[in-house]
Design a protein around this motif. Structure first.
Motif, PDB file in Angstrom:
ATOM      1  N   TRP A 341       0.836  -1.212   0.000  1.00  0.00           N
ATOM      2  CA  TRP A 341       0.000   0.000   0.000  1.00  0.00           C
ATOM      3  C   TRP A 341       0.864   1.253   0.000  1.00  0.00           C
ATOM      4  O   TRP A 341       0.474   2.284  -0.537  1.00  0.00           O
ATOM      5  CB  TRP A 341      -0.926   0.023   1.218  1.00  0.00           C
ATOM      6  CG  TRP A 341      -0.240   0.456   2.482  1.00  0.00           C
ATOM      7  CD1 TRP A 341       0.359  -0.345   3.400  1.00  0.00           C
ATOM      8  CD2 TRP A 341      -0.048   1.798   2.946  1.00  0.00           C
ATOM      9  NE1 TRP A 341       0.916   0.400   4.395  1.00  0.00           N
ATOM     10  CE2 TRP A 341       0.682   1.723   4.150  1.00  0.00           C
ATOM     11  CE3 TRP A 341      -0.400   3.055   2.471  1.00  0.00           C
ATOM     12  CZ2 TRP A 341       1.057   2.848   4.887  1.00  0.00           C
ATOM     13  CZ3 TRP A 341      -0.023   4.196   3.200  1.00  0.00           C
ATOM     14  CH2 TRP A 341       0.697   4.084   4.394  1.00  0.00           C
ATOM     15  N   PHE A 342       2.059   1.118   0.590  1.00  0.00           N
ATOM     16  CA  PHE A 342       2.952   2.262   0.736  1.00  0.00           C
ATOM     17  C   PHE A 342       3.176   2.966  -0.604  1.00  0.00           C
ATOM     18  O   PHE A 342       3.298   4.182  -0.665  1.00  0.00           O
ATOM     19  CB  PHE A 342       4.291   1.769   1.299  1.00  0.00           C
ATOM     20  CG  PHE A 342       5.193   2.859   1.787  1.00  0.00           C
ATOM     21  CD1 PHE A 342       5.277   3.171   3.126  1.00  0.00           C
ATOM     22  CD2 PHE A 342       5.952   3.598   0.891  1.00  0.00           C
ATOM     23  CE1 PHE A 342       6.094   4.205   3.568  1.00  0.00           C
ATOM     24  CE2 PHE A 342       6.778   4.625   1.323  1.00  0.00           C
ATOM     25  CZ  PHE A 342       6.849   4.922   2.663  1.00  0.00           C
ATOM     26  N   PHE A 343       3.244   2.166  -1.672  1.00  0.00           N
ATOM     27  CA  PHE A 343       3.602   2.729  -2.976  1.00  0.00           C
ATOM     28  C   PHE A 343       2.378   3.110  -3.818  1.00  0.00           C
ATOM     29  O   PHE A 343       2.516   3.521  -4.961  1.00  0.00           O
ATOM     30  CB  PHE A 343       4.502   1.753  -3.745  1.00  0.00           C
ATOM     31  CG  PHE A 343       5.828   1.528  -3.057  1.00  0.00           C
ATOM     32  CD1 PHE A 343       6.856   2.438  -3.203  1.00  0.00           C
ATOM     33  CD2 PHE A 343       6.022   0.435  -2.230  1.00  0.00           C
ATOM     34  CE1 PHE A 343       8.066   2.259  -2.548  1.00  0.00           C
ATOM     35  CE2 PHE A 343       7.228   0.243  -1.573  1.00  0.00           C
ATOM     36  CZ  PHE A 343       8.252   1.158  -1.730  1.00  0.00           C
ATOM     37  N   LEU A 344       1.181   2.925  -3.266  1.00  0.00           N
ATOM     38  CA  LEU A 344      -0.030   3.319  -4.001  1.00  0.00           C
ATOM     39  C   LEU A 344      -0.123   4.838  -4.072  1.00  0.00           C
ATOM     40  O   LEU A 344       0.358   5.542  -3.180  1.00  0.00           O
ATOM     41  CB  LEU A 344      -1.282   2.774  -3.296  1.00  0.00           C
ATOM     42  CG  LEU A 344      -1.494   1.268  -3.334  1.00  0.00           C
ATOM     43  CD1 LEU A 344      -2.720   0.911  -2.499  1.00  0.00           C
ATOM     44  CD2 LEU A 344      -1.678   0.777  -4.758  1.00  0.00           C
ATOM     45  N   THR A 346      -1.845   7.789  -3.268  1.00  0.00           N
ATOM     46  CA  THR A 346      -2.909   8.194  -2.335  1.00  0.00           C
ATOM     47  C   THR A 346      -2.969   9.713  -2.238  1.00  0.00           C
ATOM     48  O   THR A 346      -3.176  10.266  -1.167  1.00  0.00           O
ATOM     49  CB  THR A 346      -2.678   7.584  -0.937  1.00  0.00           C
ATOM     50  OG1 THR A 346      -1.366   7.993  -0.501  1.00  0.00           O
ATOM     51  CG2 THR A 346      -2.769   6.085  -0.949  1.00  0.00           C
ATOM     52  N   SER A 347      -2.772  10.353  -3.373  1.00  0.00           N
ATOM     53  CA  SER A 347      -2.845  11.815  -3.368  1.00  0.00           C
ATOM     54  C   SER A 347      -4.295  12.249  -3.172  1.00  0.00           C
ATOM     55  O   SER A 347      -5.225  11.465  -3.399  1.00  0.00           O
ATOM     56  CB  SER A 347      -2.305  12.382  -4.675  1.00  0.00           C
ATOM     57  OG  SER A 347      -3.160  12.028  -5.728  1.00  0.00           O
ATOM     58  N   MET A 348      -4.472  13.495  -2.819  1.00  0.00           N
ATOM     59  CA  MET A 348      -5.824  14.034  -2.608  1.00  0.00           C
ATOM     60  C   MET A 348      -6.633  13.940  -3.896  1.00  0.00           C
ATOM     61  O   MET A 348      -7.830  13.639  -3.876  1.00  0.00           O
ATOM     62  CB  MET A 348      -5.698  15.488  -2.167  1.00  0.00           C
ATOM     63  CG  MET A 348      -6.987  16.086  -1.705  1.00  0.00           C
ATOM     64  SD  MET A 348      -6.673  17.716  -1.039  1.00  0.00           S
ATOM     65  CE  MET A 348      -8.205  18.510  -1.402  1.00  0.00           C
ATOM     66  N   PHE A 351      -8.417  10.624  -4.324  1.00  0.00           N
ATOM     67  CA  PHE A 351      -9.640  10.441  -3.537  1.00  0.00           C
ATOM     68  C   PHE A 351     -10.799  11.294  -4.077  1.00  0.00           C
ATOM     69  O   PHE A 351     -11.948  10.871  -4.042  1.00  0.00           O
ATOM     70  CB  PHE A 351      -9.372  10.755  -2.057  1.00  0.00           C
ATOM     71  CG  PHE A 351      -8.482   9.725  -1.417  1.00  0.00           C
ATOM     72  CD1 PHE A 351      -8.911   8.413  -1.254  1.00  0.00           C
ATOM     73  CD2 PHE A 351      -7.196  10.048  -1.010  1.00  0.00           C
ATOM     74  CE1 PHE A 351      -8.093   7.448  -0.688  1.00  0.00           C
ATOM     75  CE2 PHE A 351      -6.366   9.096  -0.450  1.00  0.00           C
ATOM     76  CZ  PHE A 351      -6.810   7.787  -0.289  1.00  0.00           C
ATOM     77  N   VAL A 352     -10.445  12.484  -4.570  1.00  0.00           N
ATOM     78  CA  VAL A 352     -11.514  13.336  -5.128  1.00  0.00           C
ATOM     79  C   VAL A 352     -12.076  12.684  -6.398  1.00  0.00           C
ATOM     80  O   VAL A 352     -13.293  12.652  -6.614  1.00  0.00           O
ATOM     81  CB  VAL A 352     -10.982  14.762  -5.424  1.00  0.00           C
ATOM     82  CG1 VAL A 352     -12.035  15.571  -6.139  1.00  0.00           C
ATOM     83  CG2 VAL A 352     -10.588  15.463  -4.133  1.00  0.00           C
TER      84      VAL A 352
END
Lengths: 411, 227
Positions: A341-344, A346-348, A351-352
């Motif tokens: 998951w660390f390398f996924l 996951t920027s804002m 999620f938007v």
């Protein structure tokens, strides 16, 4: 944050705002369920079928009109041949000969769809005038539902139907089937806020007074259906949506045809927006002027901006990679994907985008419920996988056409 | 016109954006915590290896194993630190702190490697001290990073110790001073030889390090981002 991604965030915010607004509208006023009641009165209806080289689908369109559950003496069907060069005339005449009480065939020199519609309007005295493109087919109870909707909305001067795709088979057609389904949701929500943006060619119904008050159809950059909607809003004439009145329409089956059709629609929107620019941000025109028009333009610009942003980054990355390979001598290799998951990402923004896609999915599901439609998972996947790639094509062409004042074409 | 609907939609949209920001922030904080834990573990492992070495001296080199230095762990940590740098920025105080600790671990690992290789003659390590900069004064550092990443993946036994030249860490500045590395980046020191400056292609780098021929190679190298 770089300037480019700031623009993306801005458009994402506006896109999300629009979706949230529509969902609030849905929660406030849910569409009425279908029932088997009949209208109190059956007004006289003239169904105008403008056609130009429609030999392939005209027969089926007329069959669907003949099958309508509506008193035959109250329904007249006018086939208006706009100078077809194929077998349309023969088919029109054949139906007119076979069903003389209901169908009439009219030939006129080619002048464009709006001239065919105007011909029909000026040659009928029916109380309600319906338009039906000759590539669309009405559900049997479609007209009954329309009249029920007129009775339920006495102030409504025109009605839009629930449009579904006829036999979506190819990937492109399935993509459009999803698009039309959430279009059903949005159309109903626009009705809730009295801001319907277009009375489409397939099966829109007008009370005769509309034409008496604001005049006939205009050329309107080949989007006469959009222009008359703008004009009705500008004259404060109410438009409603009859979500239980279903019409099936054939959709383009090739990317080329789809881009051509959508370029016409998008360019028509831009050009009509210029003609009616005084309605933008004008509270006198209610939610249509304050929300629907500005957001339609914003989504147009946002879609184009996002496409160019992604494309420029892709090309920039590709060029940099090629130059890097040339200058370092490091051979090209496929990067090893990290499974942690660390390398996924996951920027804002991720999620938007997930939020926007989720709300789009909700709109699709609600559109299915409203239209009592069933979409396959494959169709939904096709939509999410394809739409973002093909839509920028017509957005760019429409923008270019508007800037260079080039006329969009029908086919 | 119902203006409260406009306001409510704005509040909900802002709340969704706020939630996205919060989740991103929490995940980044979790990443920092993960890196810190990995650094702590590595620190203990290094201390253990060092203690083991001091206990055994040169009496039994084989007891230290063929891979006494935690090269894989350091590489993995470097990749994670790179992600943290991308997400939080190179100037982020937490990232700088993690980078300092990472650099310190690298120096300790490097010193341990020196000690072990001096006593255990059978071990012939090949290593590079690589000095880069993220401060905008090293146009070739990104390309150099790509070459070194490729080399490290092709030769798993090659150790690459990468240091941010401008990092405010006294141990690192002492190393830079001792090795007489000037501010002409990128700079490399291969196996304790004199510093080499400027960008080198893969071919030039392979010529610069003839010891690479003694190292085993992977059948296929894959590329990842590298600092």
């Amino acid at each position: 944050m770089e300037a480019g991604s700031f623009g993306i965030y801005l458009f994402l915010f506006m896109g999300l705002y629009f979706e949230v607004f529509m969902l609030i509208t849905f929660i406030e006023k849910r569409p009425a369920a279908r029932n088997n009641s009949l209208p109190k009165r059956f007004p006289t209806v003239a169904m105008l079928v403008p056609c130009w080289n429609e030999e392939k689908t005209l027969g089926k369109t007329l069959d669907s009109l003949l099958a309508l559950s509506y008193p035959a003496d109250k329904l007249s069907i006018m086939v208006i041949d706009d100078g077809s060069r194929d077998n349309t005339a023969a088919i029109g005449k054949e139906y007119a000969a076979k069903y003389p009480q209901q169908i009439s065939y009219h030939y006129k020199e080619n002048g464009g769809k709006y001239t065919a519609l105007n011909y029909g309007i000026t040659h009928t005295d029916a109380e309600v005038i319906g338009c039906l493109d000759a590539d669309s087919f009405v559900a049997q109870d479609g007209l009954i539902e329309m009249m029920k909707a007129f009775e339920a909305n006495p102030g409504a001067m025109a009605l839009t139907p629930a449009m579904k795709v006829f036999r979506a088979r190819s990937v492109l057609e399935m993509m459009q089937a999803v698009e039309y389904t959430f279009g059903i949701f949005y159309k109903k929500m626009f009705d809730n806020i009295q801001a319907i943006n277009v009375l489409p060619g397939p099966f829109s119904m007008y009370k005769r007074e509309v034409f008496d008050k604001i005049g006939l159809f205009r050329h309107a950059h080949n989007t006469e259906d959009m222009e008359i909607t703008f004009r009705m809003h500008s004259h404060k004439l109410q438009i409603a949506n009859a979500h239980n009145a279903v019409v099936y329409t054939t959709v383009p089956s090739t990317v080329r045809a789809l881009v051509k059709q959508r370029t016409r629609w998008s360019q028509g929107f831009l050009q009509n927006s210029l003609d009616y620019k005084y309605m933008y941000f004008n509270p006198r025109f209610g939610n249509f002027g304050l929300l629907v028009l500005p957001f339609a333009l914003l989504l147009f610009v946002g879609g184009l901006y996002s496409a160019f942003y992604v494309l420029s980054r892709l090309i920039g990355g590709l060029v940099a990679r090629v130059l890097n390979i040339q200058s370092t001598g490091v051979p090209l290799s496929v990067p090893t994907p990290h499974v942690e998951w660390f390398f996924l990402n996951t920027s804002m923004m991720t999620f938007v985008i997930i939020a926007i896609m989720s709300l789009t999915l909700v709109a699709i599901v609600l559109g299915q419920r409203i239209a009592q439609n069933k979409l396959s998972i494959v169709s939904i996947v096709c939509y999410f996988a394809l739409f973002g790639f093909v839509a920028p094509l017509w957005l760019a062409r429409a923008a270019w056409g508007t800037l260079t004042a080039r006329e969009s074409s029908w086919r | 016109m119902n203006f409260s609907r406009y306001a409510l939609a704005f509040v909900i949209t802002a709340a969704i954006f706020g939630t996205a920001f919060y989740i991103t922030h929490r995940l980044d904080a979790q990443r920092v915590a993960d890196i810190r834990t990995a650094e702590d573990t590595l620190s203990i492992d290094l201390l253990s290896t060092q203690t083991q070495f001091e206990l055994l001296g040169s009496l039994d080199c084989s007891a230290l194993g063929t891979q006494p230095i935690l090269s894989d762990e350091l590489n993995s940590l470097a990749a994670r630190l790179s992600v943290a740098e991308q997400n939080l920025g190179t100037d982020n105080p937490q990232v700088v702190q993690l980078k300092k600790q990472y650099s310190l671990l690298e120096i300790r690992d490097y010193l341990l490697l020196q000690q072990i290789s001096q006593k255990c003659k059978s071990l012939k390590p090949v290593y590079i001290l690589y000095f880069y900069s993220n401060s905008g004064d090293c146009a070739d550092c990104a390309r150099t990073g790509d070459v070194l990443t490729y080399l490290r993946q092709t030769y798993p036994d090659l150790r690459v110790y990468s240091f941010d030249y401008h990092l405010d860490l006294s141990a690192l500045q002492t190393l830079i001073h001792l090795k007489k590395v000037t501010n002409t980046l990128p700079a490399f020191i291969v196996n304790n030889r004199a510093p080499v400056y400027g960008f080198k292609t893969l071919e030039e780098m392979q010529t610069l390090i003839p010891e690479l021929k003694t190292l085993a190679t992977t059948t296929s190298a894959t590329s990842t981002s590298s600092r």
